[in-house]
Design an enzyme around this catalytic site. Structure first.
Site, PDB file in Angstrom:
ATOM      1  N   GLY A   1       0.813  -1.200   0.000  1.00 41.88           N
ATOM      2  CA  GLY A   1       0.000   0.000   0.000  1.00 41.88           C
ATOM      3  C   GLY A   1       0.849   1.254   0.000  1.00 41.88           C
ATOM      4  N   SER A   2       0.322   2.323  -0.592  1.00 40.27           N
ATOM      5  CA  SER A   2       0.988   3.621  -0.510  1.00 40.27           C
ATOM      6  C   SER A   2       0.739   4.224   0.872  1.00 40.27           C
ATOM      7  CB  SER A   2       0.470   4.541  -1.614  1.00 40.27           C
ATOM      8  OG  SER A   2       0.787   4.013  -2.892  1.00 40.27           O
TER       9      SER A   2
ATOM     10  N   LYS B   1       5.723  -8.019   2.816  1.00 36.87           N
ATOM     11  CA  LYS B   1       5.445  -7.789   4.236  1.00 36.87           C
ATOM     12  C   LYS B   1       4.264  -8.655   4.656  1.00 36.87           C
ATOM     13  CE  LYS B   1       4.895  -3.345   3.988  1.00 36.87           C
ATOM     14  NZ  LYS B   1       5.009  -3.331   2.498  1.00 36.87           N
TER      15      LYS B   1
ATOM     16  N   ASP C   1      -1.211  -8.394   1.037  1.00 39.24           N
ATOM     17  CA  ASP C   1       0.065  -8.558   0.336  1.00 39.24           C
ATOM     18  C   ASP C   1       0.389 -10.035   0.138  1.00 39.24           C
ATOM     19  OD1 ASP C   1       0.333  -5.837   0.214  1.00 39.24           O
ATOM     20  OD2 ASP C   1       1.783  -5.685   1.838  1.00 39.24           O
TER      21      ASP C   1
ATOM     22  N   HIS D   1       0.064   0.741   9.776  1.00 41.40           N
ATOM     23  CA  HIS D   1      -1.204   1.242   9.237  1.00 41.40           C
ATOM     24  C   HIS D   1      -2.072   1.829  10.344  1.00 41.40           C
ATOM     25  CE1 HIS D   1       0.050  -2.296   6.745  1.00 41.40           C
ATOM     26  NE2 HIS D   1       0.001  -1.353   5.826  1.00 41.40           N
TER      27      HIS D   1
ATOM     28  N   ASP E   1       7.060  34.756  16.325  1.00 43.91           N
ATOM     29  CA  ASP E   1       7.332  33.328  16.238  1.00 43.91           C
ATOM     30  C   ASP E   1       7.129  32.594  17.556  1.00 43.91           C
ATOM     31  OD1 ASP E   1       9.459  34.378  17.576  1.00 43.91           O
ATOM     32  OD2 ASP E   1      11.003  33.602  16.224  1.00 43.91           O
ATOM     33  N   GLY E   2       6.595  33.266  18.564  1.00 45.22           N
ATOM     34  CA  GLY E   2       6.164  32.579  19.776  1.00 45.22           C
ATOM     35  C   GLY E   2       7.264  32.180  20.729  1.00 45.22           C
ATOM     36  N   ASP E   3       8.445  32.818  20.653  1.00 40.63           N
ATOM     37  CA  ASP E   3       9.538  32.399  21.528  1.00 40.63           C
ATOM     38  C   ASP E   3      10.070  33.522  22.411  1.00 40.63           C
ATOM     39  OD1 ASP E   3      10.866  33.968  19.693  1.00 40.63           O
ATOM     40  OD2 ASP E   3      12.568  32.605  19.476  1.00 40.63           O
TER      41      ASP E   3
END
Length: 401
Positions: free
Chosen positions: A54-55, A105, A110, A215, A380-382
């Site tokens: 599977g992709s 696999k 498969d 998966h 940038d939240g820092d």
């Protein structure tokens, strides 16, 4: 959730088109009904090595097509096995007199589709062998185990033996030897989210999952979310239980399941360095997305027990850029240039000033989250973290001022 997609039924086709910008890869012309990617330079004079599935596991499997690894990869839909016709097309396209090896696999689809294609190819007179990869040790070794990222060890070593002109029988036997010497375990903070589908969630913010599949299949155990060192120790303990006891050396494949940031992956490698297994690791592949699970926020560890033949095949160069390996060792430091003294003066005494510095330093630490929250809206939240670091350093040196 938001994703970079167009139409959900075209995700795999469009992704393969993007991968085919690599000039060393070509596809069979029945595409997209048949999604088979092959080496452009293949001449059928050696044993072909074919894998796929599977992709959604990119760069596996297309990313490992090339000299020294796979001859062809067969791509199914997301997490779905390719059809029998697709696998048979791959076999017919690349198999010559020396035969081919299918690396499969251990998943039902498969096994069924690759197995049926192998039978049909044999009926047509081709010499086809199969090897089943079942490296997942999450549930022990006495049941049907899943195939995880350890599959890539088989791709590398079988591919190298093909390059060296070994026979199909020898390659198949070596591939099975690699499977028998490989063990893998996964750990994730989230399950994967399928592209274009409604998000799912089975773990809360205080949970992680040990021993899950590629998966998103449930793991063997839901564990407490904890510091990286603690969770790594749990993963390594589970993995080590099934490894041979002694001084055997291993190669480690450190796999990002999709959405762990690079800085976290490096931190996880450091966490692994602190485990008892680290002293037995000779080579490291990764850390990188090697066999991902779309966007799962997790990692997997695959170890391969080394032998002289296996080590030689691993060290041989391979064309696919997704494969990179280097020796595994402890960090090395060199001497630091001597810097001028920051505070070369004798400390003075002023209780009021000292109290002021201490209170300001502590305040900068206390408001770190608040300032970061404000900075998120405009930057940038820092900013809070930067100020808090200054506060900690002030408190550390206050007696030297």
């Amino acid at each position: 959730m938001k994703f970079f997609i167009n139409e959900t039924d075209q995700i795999v086709n469009e992704a393969i088109e993007g991968l085919l910008t690599n000039p060393n890869l070509v596809r069979l012309d029945q595409y997209p009904e048949i999604r088979v990617i092959v080496r452009k330079d293949w001449d059928k004079s050696k044993v072909a090595i074919i894998s796929g599935g599977g992709s959604g596991h990119e760069p596996a499997h297309v990313g490992f097509v090339g000299k020294g690894m796979l001859t062809a990869a067969v791509c199914g839909d997301i997490f779905a096995s390719p059809t029998v016709d697709a696998v048979l097309s791959a076999i017919l396209a690349v198999t010559g007199p020396q035969g081919c090896l299918l690396v499969i696999k251990n998943y039902t689809g498969d096994r069924l589709n690759f197995g049926l294609a192998a039978e049909q190819a044999r009926a047509l007179g081709l010499n086809v062998k199969t090897v089943m990869v079942d490296d997942d040790i999450a549930l022990g070794k006495d049941i049907k185990r899943r195939g995880l990222a350890g599959t890539l060890f088989v791709h590398k070593i079988a591919g190298q033996w093909s390059e060296e002109g070994k026979s199909l029988d020898d390659i198949a036997q070596m591939a099975q030897n690699v499977v028998d010497r490989t063990a893998s375990i996964g750990l994730s903070l989230t399950e994967c989210q399928h592209l274009g589908q409604e998000p799912t969630q089975r773990l809360n913010e205080n949970q992680a999952e040990l021993g899950l599949g590629i998966h998103g299949e449930p793991g063997i155990e839901v564990i407490q979310y904890d510091k990286a060192d603690v969770m790594m120790q749990k993963a390594v303990a589970k993995l080590s239980y099934y490894l041979p006891k002694g001084d055997q050396q291993f190669a480690l494949l450190f796999n990002n399941m999709g959405s762990v940031s690079p800085v976290e992956m490096s931190l996880l490698v450091h966490a692994f360095q602190k485990t008892s297994l680290a002293s037995r690791i000779r080579y490291l592949i990764g850390p990188a997305a090697l066999m991902s699970s779309i966007n799962m926020n997790g990692f997997s560890l695959s170890v391969l027990e080394l032998s002289p033949d296996i080590e030689a095949a691993l060290l041989a160069p391979a064309e696919p850029s997704a494969w990179f390996m280097h020796p595994f060792g402890q960090p090395v430091a060199i001497s630091n240039p001597k810097l001028p003294e920051t505070m070369p003066y004798v400390a003075s005494e002023n209780a009021a000033v000292k109290q002021l510095i201490q209170e300001v330093g502590q305040l900068l630490i206390d408001i770190e989250k608040e300032i970061n929250g404000l900075d998120v809206k405009v930057g940038d939240g820092d900013a809070g973290s930067t100020f808090a670091l200054s506060g900690r350093r002030l408190l550390a040196v206050v007696d030297q001022l």
